[in-house]
Design a protein around this motif. Sequence first.
Motif, PDB file in Angstrom:
ATOM      1  N   THR A  10     -29.207  18.234  65.047  1.00  0.00           N
ATOM      2  CA  THR A  10     -28.857  18.589  63.671  1.00  0.00           C
ATOM      3  C   THR A  10     -29.794  19.639  63.092  1.00  0.00           C
ATOM      4  N   ASP A  11     -31.106  19.460  63.272  1.00  0.00           N
ATOM      5  CA  ASP A  11     -32.073  20.430  62.738  1.00  0.00           C
ATOM      6  C   ASP A  11     -31.917  21.796  63.403  1.00  0.00           C
ATOM      7  N   ASN A  14     -28.755  23.421  61.982  1.00  0.00           N
ATOM      8  CA  ASN A  14     -28.986  23.902  60.611  1.00  0.00           C
ATOM      9  C   ASN A  14     -29.855  25.156  60.607  1.00  0.00           C
ATOM     10  N   ASN A  15     -30.891  25.186  61.437  1.00  0.00           N
ATOM     11  CA  ASN A  15     -31.751  26.369  61.507  1.00  0.00           C
ATOM     12  C   ASN A  15     -30.980  27.581  62.029  1.00  0.00           C
ATOM     13  N   GLU A  18     -28.684  28.749  59.199  1.00  0.00           N
ATOM     14  CA  GLU A  18     -29.473  29.416  58.157  1.00  0.00           C
ATOM     15  C   GLU A  18     -29.884  30.814  58.600  1.00  0.00           C
ATOM     16  N   SER A  34     -25.714  29.395  46.726  1.00  0.00           N
ATOM     17  CA  SER A  34     -26.960  28.883  47.283  1.00  0.00           C
ATOM     18  C   SER A  34     -26.913  28.898  48.812  1.00  0.00           C
ATOM     19  N   LEU A  35     -28.093  28.901  49.419  1.00  0.00           N
ATOM     20  CA  LEU A  35     -28.196  28.843  50.873  1.00  0.00           C
ATOM     21  C   LEU A  35     -27.520  27.585  51.395  1.00  0.00           C
ATOM     22  N   THR A  36     -27.698  26.483  50.698  1.00  0.00           N
ATOM     23  CA  THR A  36     -27.081  25.215  51.093  1.00  0.00           C
ATOM     24  C   THR A  36     -25.565  25.337  51.139  1.00  0.00           C
ATOM     25  N   ASP A  37     -24.982  25.977  50.125  1.00  0.00           N
ATOM     26  CA  ASP A  37     -23.529  26.151  50.092  1.00  0.00           C
ATOM     27  C   ASP A  37     -23.063  27.070  51.220  1.00  0.00           C
ATOM     28  N   LYS A  38     -23.822  28.110  51.506  1.00  0.00           N
ATOM     29  CA  LYS A  38     -23.463  29.032  52.593  1.00  0.00           C
ATOM     30  C   LYS A  38     -23.504  28.314  53.939  1.00  0.00           C
ATOM     31  N   VAL A  39     -24.543  27.510  54.148  1.00  0.00           N
ATOM     32  CA  VAL A  39     -24.673  26.750  55.395  1.00  0.00           C
ATOM     33  C   VAL A  39     -23.506  25.772  55.522  1.00  0.00           C
ATOM     34  N   GLN A  40     -23.167  25.117  54.443  1.00  0.00           N
ATOM     35  CA  GLN A  40     -22.069  24.157  54.445  1.00  0.00           C
ATOM     36  C   GLN A  40     -20.745  24.858  54.777  1.00  0.00           C
TER      37      GLN A  40
END
Length: 79
Positions: A10-11, A14-15, A18, A34-40
């Motif tokens: 998972t990490d 995600n990396n 990102e 946000s970066l979180t929204d882009k990753v999602q």
Amino acid sequence: MIIPHQQLDTDTLNNLIEYYVLREGTDYGDQEVSLTDKVQHVMQQLNAGDIVIVFSELHQSINLMPKQQFNQLPPEAEQ
């Protein structure tokens, strides 16, 4: 070679996402995303099979690309 995203830690996944999002400099127009929204959003595309994680043995690199684009690559480019 396609790397199934489900096989990555998972990490690590995600990396990778990102890094891809930050490198691509994705433009969302006048909206702040946000970066979180882009990753999602990228994760949703991976889960849907719209994009794939591609490892190039020749270049020793990893990238995300639309699955349709990957399918159009000549066989020697997939290495």
